[in-house]
Design a protein around this motif. Structure first.
Motif, PDB file in Angstrom:
ATOM      1  N   TRP A  74       4.295   1.372   2.317  1.00 33.43           N
ATOM      2  CA  TRP A  74       3.561   1.288   3.766  1.00 33.43           C
ATOM      3  C   TRP A  74       3.793   2.342   4.464  1.00 33.43           C
ATOM      4  O   TRP A  74       1.982   2.484   5.286  1.00 33.43           O
ATOM      5  CB  TRP A  74       4.422  -0.067   4.226  1.00 33.43           C
ATOM      6  CG  TRP A  74       4.149  -1.069   3.636  1.00 33.43           C
ATOM      7  CD1 TRP A  74       4.550  -1.665   3.077  1.00 33.43           C
ATOM      8  CD2 TRP A  74       2.544  -1.624   4.064  1.00 33.43           C
ATOM      9  NE1 TRP A  74       4.238  -3.279   2.460  1.00 33.43           N
ATOM     10  CE2 TRP A  74       3.160  -3.199   2.795  1.00 33.43           C
ATOM     11  CE3 TRP A  74       1.848  -1.680   4.152  1.00 33.43           C
ATOM     12  CZ2 TRP A  74       2.429  -3.991   2.361  1.00 33.43           C
ATOM     13  CZ3 TRP A  74       0.514  -2.678   4.018  1.00 33.43           C
ATOM     14  CH2 TRP A  74       0.576  -3.476   2.759  1.00 33.43           C
ATOM     15  N   GLU A 107      -1.827   6.732   5.321  1.00 29.80           N
ATOM     16  CA  GLU A 107      -2.046   6.077   4.390  1.00 29.80           C
ATOM     17  C   GLU A 107      -3.104   4.996   4.891  1.00 29.80           C
ATOM     18  O   GLU A 107      -2.560   4.731   6.362  1.00 29.80           O
ATOM     19  CB  GLU A 107      -0.109   4.688   4.392  1.00 29.80           C
ATOM     20  CG  GLU A 107      -1.093   3.823   3.481  1.00 29.80           C
ATOM     21  CD  GLU A 107      -1.199   2.591   3.475  1.00 29.80           C
ATOM     22  OE1 GLU A 107      -2.781   2.910   3.231  1.00 29.80           O
ATOM     23  OE2 GLU A 107      -1.272   1.655   4.462  1.00 29.80           O
ATOM     24  N   ASN A 144       1.223  -1.292   0.065  1.00 28.23           N
ATOM     25  CA  ASN A 144       0.258  -0.183   0.364  1.00 28.23           C
ATOM     26  C   ASN A 144       0.741   1.276  -0.083  1.00 28.23           C
ATOM     27  O   ASN A 144       2.002   1.747   0.936  1.00 28.23           O
ATOM     28  CB  ASN A 144      -1.217   0.690   1.237  1.00 28.23           C
ATOM     29  CG  ASN A 144      -1.603  -1.132   1.236  1.00 28.23           C
ATOM     30  OD1 ASN A 144      -2.075  -2.001  -0.158  1.00 28.23           O
ATOM     31  ND2 ASN A 144      -2.720  -0.695   2.123  1.00 28.23           N
TER      32      ASN A 144
END
Length: 208
Positions: free
Chosen positions: A87, A114, A3
């Motif tokens: 991340w 995030e 991610n």
């Protein structure tokens, strides 16, 4: 697949020559490399491929840089860039670079998001470049809304005006507010959601 964490960074300094050097190298990466990676930025600063790989995450890259350096009346100058990192903010590389190549003549502050990992960071405690402290991201009755707020009082005023049945007050924490809004407005629609996130000043460890 990682991610990606979205980062907005402000570099500032009284030493315009040092700042100009960093600005030039960042724009060189954007203009003349395919990946726009932080790894490439380290190579531009003279690090070997081996060293650059040790101090960077090769998945991190620059997505945007301002066209100009802004000069301030107080003698400081600054510019901003956006990066994407795997991340987490992964600012340790920049801290290393600023210490090793610029002898800490350049400072930085940043915001990072995030949501999947619960990362909401703003290290600009004085609000010199980034003033966002809270974010609302919601969908109630198929109406989507995302916005940022500087003060918690502004958050409460918005919720009291747009979602009065929630009964939110200044003494509620973000999780209590979320539950109140969903209970009052979202229980009839399983697609409804309401997130209220607080940006924290969570400095990554600096290179020592």
């Amino acid at each position: 697949m990682a991610n990606y964490c979205s980062n907005n960074i402000a570099f500032y300094s009284k030493d315009r020559t040092a700042l100009q050097d960093l600005f030039t190298k960042i724009n060189d990466v954007l203009d003349n490399t395919n990946t726009h990676s932080i790894y490439q930025l380290m190579l531009k600063h003279g690090y070997s491929e081996e060293t650059a790989k040790k101090i960077t995450d090769c998945r991190d890259y620059i997505t945007y840089a301002e066209d100009n350096i802004t000069d301030l009346p107080c003698g400081h100058s600054y510019f901003k860039i956006d990066t994407e990192s795997a991340w987490q903010p992964n600012m340790t590389t920049f801290f290393y670079l600023l210490q090793d190549k610029y002898v800490n003549k350049i400072s930085l502050v940043y915001t990072s998001e995030e949501p999947g990992s619960g990362v909401f960071i703003n290290t600009d405690v004085d609000g010199l470049f980034f003033t966002d402290r809270y974010k609302i991201d919601c969908c109630i009755d198929n109406n989507y809304f995302t916005d940022y707020f500087t003060d918690f009082t502004d958050v409460i005023e918005f919720i009291q005006e747009d979602y009065p049945k929630a009964g939110a007050c200044i003494y509620d924490n973000p999780e209590e507010i979320r539950n109140k809004v969903i209970t009052a407005y979202g229980s009839s629609n399983e697609d409804s959601f309401f997130y209220l996130d607080r940006f924290t000043c969570n400095y990554e460890s600096r290179w020592n």
